[in-house]
Motif scaffolding. Sequence first.
Motif, PDB file in Angstrom:
ATOM      1  N   ALA A  28       2.583   1.596   0.018  1.00  0.00           N
ATOM      2  CA  ALA A  28       1.981   2.053  -1.473  1.00  0.00           C
ATOM      3  C   ALA A  28       0.316   2.553  -1.901  1.00  0.00           C
ATOM      4  O   ALA A  28       0.227   1.466  -1.827  1.00  0.00           O
ATOM      5  CB  ALA A  28       2.719   0.551  -2.242  1.00  0.00           C
ATOM      6  N   PRO A  29       0.822   3.038  -1.891  1.00  0.00           N
ATOM      7  CA  PRO A  29      -0.344   3.575  -2.405  1.00  0.00           C
ATOM      8  C   PRO A  29      -1.083   3.448  -3.855  1.00  0.00           C
ATOM      9  O   PRO A  29       0.168   2.477  -4.451  1.00  0.00           O
ATOM     10  CB  PRO A  29      -0.693   5.264  -2.734  1.00  0.00           C
ATOM     11  CG  PRO A  29       0.401   5.586  -1.616  1.00  0.00           C
ATOM     12  CD  PRO A  29       1.207   4.178  -1.424  1.00  0.00           C
ATOM     13  N   ALA A 117     -15.932  -2.186  -1.137  1.00  0.00           N
ATOM     14  CA  ALA A 117     -15.441  -1.950   0.100  1.00  0.00           C
ATOM     15  C   ALA A 117     -14.704  -0.998  -0.434  1.00  0.00           C
ATOM     16  O   ALA A 117     -13.425   0.179   0.335  1.00  0.00           O
ATOM     17  CB  ALA A 117     -15.218  -3.001   1.048  1.00  0.00           C
ATOM     18  N   MET A 118     -13.335  -1.390  -1.427  1.00  0.00           N
ATOM     19  CA  MET A 118     -12.329  -0.869  -2.008  1.00  0.00           C
ATOM     20  C   MET A 118     -12.245  -0.093  -2.327  1.00  0.00           C
ATOM     21  O   MET A 118     -11.409   0.907  -1.719  1.00  0.00           O
ATOM     22  CB  MET A 118     -11.250  -2.048  -3.090  1.00  0.00           C
ATOM     23  CG  MET A 118     -11.183  -3.422  -2.751  1.00  0.00           C
ATOM     24  SD  MET A 118      -9.938  -4.218  -4.436  1.00  0.00           S
ATOM     25  CE  MET A 118     -11.463  -4.598  -5.203  1.00  0.00           C
ATOM     26  N   ASP A 125      -6.468   3.721   4.403  1.00  0.00           N
ATOM     27  CA  ASP A 125      -7.492   2.363   5.040  1.00  0.00           C
ATOM     28  C   ASP A 125      -6.620   1.275   4.270  1.00  0.00           C
ATOM     29  O   ASP A 125      -6.034   1.108   3.793  1.00  0.00           O
ATOM     30  CB  ASP A 125      -8.903   1.789   4.648  1.00  0.00           C
ATOM     31  CG  ASP A 125      -9.642   2.947   4.440  1.00  0.00           C
ATOM     32  OD1 ASP A 125      -9.416   3.197   6.028  1.00  0.00           O
ATOM     33  OD2 ASP A 125     -10.325   2.582   4.691  1.00  0.00           O
ATOM     34  N   TRP A 126      -5.996   0.156   5.346  1.00  0.00           N
ATOM     35  CA  TRP A 126      -5.210  -1.473   4.405  1.00  0.00           C
ATOM     36  C   TRP A 126      -6.127  -2.459   4.640  1.00  0.00           C
ATOM     37  O   TRP A 126      -7.185  -2.400   5.007  1.00  0.00           O
ATOM     38  CB  TRP A 126      -4.166  -2.035   5.573  1.00  0.00           C
ATOM     39  CG  TRP A 126      -3.429  -0.923   5.456  1.00  0.00           C
ATOM     40  CD1 TRP A 126      -3.224   0.436   5.681  1.00  0.00           C
ATOM     41  CD2 TRP A 126      -2.212  -0.593   5.156  1.00  0.00           C
ATOM     42  NE1 TRP A 126      -2.239   1.007   6.196  1.00  0.00           N
ATOM     43  CE2 TRP A 126      -1.047   0.233   5.389  1.00  0.00           C
ATOM     44  CE3 TRP A 126      -1.461  -2.255   4.349  1.00  0.00           C
ATOM     45  CZ2 TRP A 126      -0.089   0.161   4.600  1.00  0.00           C
ATOM     46  CZ3 TRP A 126      -0.343  -2.137   4.441  1.00  0.00           C
ATOM     47  CH2 TRP A 126       0.474  -0.682   4.083  1.00  0.00           C
ATOM     48  N   LEU A 144      -5.546   0.550   0.600  1.00  0.00           N
ATOM     49  CA  LEU A 144      -5.766   0.820  -0.224  1.00  0.00           C
ATOM     50  C   LEU A 144      -6.055   2.372  -0.218  1.00  0.00           C
ATOM     51  O   LEU A 144      -6.574   2.333  -1.364  1.00  0.00           O
ATOM     52  CB  LEU A 144      -7.404   0.339  -0.443  1.00  0.00           C
ATOM     53  CG  LEU A 144      -7.162  -0.886  -0.080  1.00  0.00           C
ATOM     54  CD1 LEU A 144      -8.957  -1.324   0.972  1.00  0.00           C
ATOM     55  CD2 LEU A 144      -7.857  -1.649  -0.850  1.00  0.00           C
ATOM     56  N   THR A 145      -4.890   3.319   0.620  1.00  0.00           N
ATOM     57  CA  THR A 145      -4.486   4.799  -0.232  1.00  0.00           C
ATOM     58  C   THR A 145      -5.166   4.804  -1.590  1.00  0.00           C
ATOM     59  O   THR A 145      -4.139   4.092  -2.559  1.00  0.00           O
ATOM     60  CB  THR A 145      -3.894   5.185   0.001  1.00  0.00           C
ATOM     61  OG1 THR A 145      -3.720   4.752   1.309  1.00  0.00           O
ATOM     62  CG2 THR A 145      -2.874   6.570  -0.036  1.00  0.00           C
ATOM     63  N   ASP A 146      -5.951   5.622  -2.100  1.00  0.00           N
ATOM     64  CA  ASP A 146      -5.850   5.807  -4.013  1.00  0.00           C
ATOM     65  C   ASP A 146      -6.594   4.982  -4.449  1.00  0.00           C
ATOM     66  O   ASP A 146      -6.478   5.244  -5.809  1.00  0.00           O
ATOM     67  CB  ASP A 146      -4.414   6.788  -4.761  1.00  0.00           C
ATOM     68  CG  ASP A 146      -4.071   7.494  -3.755  1.00  0.00           C
ATOM     69  OD1 ASP A 146      -4.660   8.487  -3.364  1.00  0.00           O
ATOM     70  OD2 ASP A 146      -3.122   7.562  -3.982  1.00  0.00           O
ATOM     71  N   ALA A 147      -7.023   4.201  -3.749  1.00  0.00           N
ATOM     72  CA  ALA A 147      -8.150   2.514  -4.537  1.00  0.00           C
ATOM     73  C   ALA A 147      -9.010   3.144  -5.574  1.00  0.00           C
ATOM     74  O   ALA A 147      -9.299   3.174  -6.989  1.00  0.00           O
ATOM     75  CB  ALA A 147      -7.934   1.170  -3.470  1.00  0.00           C
TER      76      ALA A 147
END
Length: 160
Positions: A28-29, A117-118, A125-126, A144-147
């Motif tokens: 879930a991006p 880091a986020m 990335d997770w 963490l996609t699009d975080a």
Amino acid sequence: MFAKRALPLLAAITLVAPSVAQEVEPPAPWAQMTGKNAGAAGTCAGLDGSDTDFDCYMVRCDAGQLVFVFQPDMDADKVHGMNVTIGNGYAEKIMFDHMGHGESTIDLASHPRFLAAMVAAKPGDWANWETVDAEFEYTTFFELTDAGKRIKDVQKTCKR
């Protein structure tokens, strides 16, 4: 002869045992949240923070402070902190600043490396998360996609 028969059994036990206390969130991006979490950016199964069957992880602005929010599918008061790793370069033990009302929060001004880091996470990335001082210890992962983009959008609206 015993060793030849025991090896496959030992390998099967080794593969199964770690998954017993491990939870993996479905991909879930990160997205802008709606509903009760409007204005925040994060990831959870419902993407609106209303799905109580999955944990939610997000960043929002509370009274001018950028905070990381954990909304678990269980009682938030039972998880006091986390050991988190992101990629190969970030690992930290973080204790929650506030707990209650179905969530736990961390003031990101006190944890700039976690925030960085986020924000620096790349697509796919997770974050690996292990609970600390929890009634029920477990490990989970969240995407963490699009975080980075979503967190920066929240930062723009958050003034101290």
